[in-house]
Design a protein around this motif. Structure first.
Motif, PDB file in Angstrom:
ATOM      1  N   ASN A  83      -7.260  13.675-108.910  1.00  8.42           N
ATOM      2  CA  ASN A  83      -7.659  14.256-107.737  1.00  8.42           C
ATOM      3  C   ASN A  83      -6.768  15.531-107.786  1.00  8.42           C
ATOM      4  OD1 ASN A  83      -5.132  13.001-107.387  1.00  8.42           O
ATOM      5  ND2 ASN A  83      -5.507  12.382-105.086  1.00  8.42           N
ATOM      6  N   VAL A  84      -5.747  15.667-108.305  1.00  9.53           N
ATOM      7  CA  VAL A  84      -4.885  16.790-108.166  1.00  9.53           C
ATOM      8  C   VAL A  84      -5.430  18.016-108.795  1.00  9.53           C
ATOM      9  CG1 VAL A  84      -2.768  18.002-108.546  1.00  9.53           C
ATOM     10  CG2 VAL A  84      -2.581  15.602-108.012  1.00  9.53           C
ATOM     11  N   ALA A  85      -6.300  17.630-109.785  1.00 12.47           N
ATOM     12  CA  ALA A  85      -6.945  18.968-110.564  1.00 12.47           C
ATOM     13  C   ALA A  85      -8.095  19.488-109.820  1.00 12.47           C
ATOM     14  CB  ALA A  85      -7.494  18.418-111.935  1.00 12.47           C
ATOM     15  N   PHE A  86      -8.517  18.550-108.755  1.00 12.70           N
ATOM     16  CA  PHE A  86      -9.632  19.150-108.199  1.00 12.70           C
ATOM     17  C   PHE A  86      -9.224  20.254-107.275  1.00 12.70           C
ATOM     18  CE2 PHE A  86     -12.173  19.215-104.272  1.00 12.70           C
ATOM     19  CZ  PHE A  86     -13.642  19.114-104.542  1.00 12.70           C
ATOM     20  N   TYR A  87      -8.134  20.406-106.885  1.00 13.19           N
ATOM     21  CA  TYR A  87      -7.703  21.464-105.887  1.00 13.19           C
ATOM     22  C   TYR A  87      -6.819  22.484-106.729  1.00 13.19           C
ATOM     23  CZ  TYR A  87      -8.237  17.846-102.377  1.00 13.19           C
ATOM     24  OH  TYR A  87      -8.999  17.083-101.660  1.00 13.19           O
ATOM     25  N   LYS A  88      -6.692  22.442-108.194  1.00 17.08           N
ATOM     26  CA  LYS A  88      -6.394  23.484-109.076  1.00 17.08           C
ATOM     27  C   LYS A  88      -7.215  24.321-109.521  1.00 17.08           C
ATOM     28  CE  LYS A  88      -2.210  21.716-108.417  1.00 17.08           C
ATOM     29  NZ  LYS A  88      -0.962  22.461-107.655  1.00 17.08           N
ATOM     30  N   ARG A  89      -6.785  25.487-109.978  1.00 11.67           N
ATOM     31  CA  ARG A  89      -8.041  26.292-110.726  1.00 11.67           C
ATOM     32  C   ARG A  89      -7.743  26.089-112.367  1.00 11.67           C
ATOM     33  NH1 ARG A  89      -8.943  32.799-111.834  1.00 11.67           N
ATOM     34  NH2 ARG A  89     -11.019  32.601-112.769  1.00 11.67           N
ATOM     35  N   GLN A  90      -8.656  25.576-112.947  1.00  9.84           N
ATOM     36  CA  GLN A  90      -8.620  25.082-114.275  1.00  9.84           C
ATOM     37  C   GLN A  90      -9.045  26.585-115.313  1.00  9.84           C
ATOM     38  OE1 GLN A  90     -10.715  21.323-113.687  1.00  9.84           O
ATOM     39  NE2 GLN A  90      -9.345  20.762-115.313  1.00  9.84           N
ATOM     40  N   LEU A  91      -8.513  26.052-116.297  1.00  8.81           N
ATOM     41  CA  LEU A  91      -9.166  27.377-117.419  1.00  8.81           C
ATOM     42  C   LEU A  91     -10.399  26.986-117.838  1.00  8.81           C
ATOM     43  CD1 LEU A  91      -8.345  29.698-119.315  1.00  8.81           C
ATOM     44  CD2 LEU A  91      -7.701  28.087-120.999  1.00  8.81           C
ATOM     45  N   TRP A  92     -11.519  28.028-117.914  1.00  5.57           N
ATOM     46  CA  TRP A  92     -12.785  27.770-118.251  1.00  5.57           C
ATOM     47  C   TRP A  92     -12.921  28.169-119.748  1.00  5.57           C
ATOM     48  CZ3 TRP A  92     -15.345  24.579-115.639  1.00  5.57           C
ATOM     49  CH2 TRP A  92     -15.225  24.222-114.107  1.00  5.57           C
ATOM     50  N   THR A  93     -13.673  27.476-120.475  1.00  2.00           N
ATOM     51  CA  THR A  93     -13.825  27.621-121.908  1.00  2.00           C
ATOM     52  C   THR A  93     -15.340  27.878-122.162  1.00  2.00           C
ATOM     53  OG1 THR A  93     -12.122  26.465-122.913  1.00  2.00           O
ATOM     54  CG2 THR A  93     -13.959  26.900-124.288  1.00  2.00           C
TER      55      THR A  93
END
Length: 211
Positions: A83-93
Motif C-alpha cells: 500500500n505504500v507504493a500506491f502513494y509513491k511515484r514509480q518509474l515507468w518503463t
C-alpha cells in the motif's frame, strides 16, 4: 480439455458504445445510427481482412515482409503491491513491440521514462533501428515492407514517422516500397498486443513471486 473462458481484458470501442447507447436509449434517428454502425463495422472488418491477407502474402512471398507494432501500456518499475507504493511515484518503463508476421518473432524496444518519451521521435527511432538492422536478417530478399499499427497521431500517424520511412527507402539496400496501414480506431488488436499480454502476465508473476 482444461479449457476456460474469461472476459477479454481490452477496452471497448467508444464509437460502437456511443451508437449502441443511442440505439438503446435515444429512440431517435434509428435508421441513421444503424447505418453508421454498419459502416463502422464494415470498415474495421475490412481492415482486419486486409491484415489477414497481407499475413498470408508474407508467408508465401520472399520479397514481402509484414509487421505489426504497438506501444505497450506503461510498466511500473518495480511492480509493487504494497500500500505504500500506491502513494509513491514509480518509474515507468516504455515498450514498443514489433512483431514479424512471417517468422512470428517479436522485438521489444524498451526504455525508462528518464531516458525518453513516447512521442513520434521515439517511435520513429525504434522503427528505424528495426528496419535497418533487424529486417535484413529476417528477410534478406524483401523488396516491400507492409506495416500495421493503430491510428494514434502522436505516435504513428504523423509526418515524423512518414519522413523516417522515406529516408529508410533511400538508405536501405533492399527495400523499394513501404506501406503503412492503419487499423480502425477502437478495433486495433494485433499480434503485438498478444505479446504485450504475455509480457504483462509474466512480468506481474515474477515481480510478486508467484508461478
Amino acid at each position: 480439455m482444461n479449457l476456460s473462458f474469461k472476459k477479454p481484458s481490452v477496452d471497448t470501442c467508444s464509437k460502437c458504445d456511443r451508437i449502441n447507447m443511442k440505439l438503446k436509449y435515444a429512440f431517435v434517428d434509428q435508421a441513421t445510427n444503424l447505418k453508421t454502425l454498419k459502416e463502422h463495422q464494415e470498415a474495421f472488418k475490412a481492415a482486419y481482412e486486409e491484415k489477414k491477407a497481407n499475413k498470408q502474402l508474407a508467408q508465401s512471398s520472399e520479397v514481402v515482409a509484414v509487421i505489426t507494432f504497438d506501444l505497450q501500456q506503461c510498466l511500473p518499475t518495480t511492480y509493487l503491491q504494497t500500500n505504500v507504493a500506491f502513494y509513491k511515484r514509480q518509474l515507468w518503463t516504455f515498450n514498443l513491440t514489433i512483431h514479424d508476421l512471417k517468422t512470428n518473432k517479436a522485438f521489444c524496444y524498451m526504455w525508462p521514462e528518464c531516458e525518453g518519451n513516447r512521442g513520434a521521435n521515439d517511435i520513429a527511432s525504434c522503427l528505424y533501428d528495426f528496419i535497418i538492422n533487424q529486417l535484413p536478417n529476417l528477410h534478406p530478399n524483401a523488396k516491400k515492407l507492409i506495416m500495421f499499427s493503430d491510428s494514434c497521431f502522436g505516435q504513428n500517424k504523423n509526418s515524423i514517422v512518414t519522413t523516417m520511412l522515406m529516408l529508410v527507402t533511400r538508405l536501405s539496400p533492399q527495400l523499394q516500397f513501404i506501406e503503412h496501414k492503419f487499423l480502425v480506431p477502437g478495433h486495433t488488436h494485433m499480434e503485438a498486443d498478444t505479446d504485450h499480454a504475455l509480457i504483462e502476465r509474466i512480468y506481474t508473476c515474477q515481480e510478486i513471486g508467484t508461478n
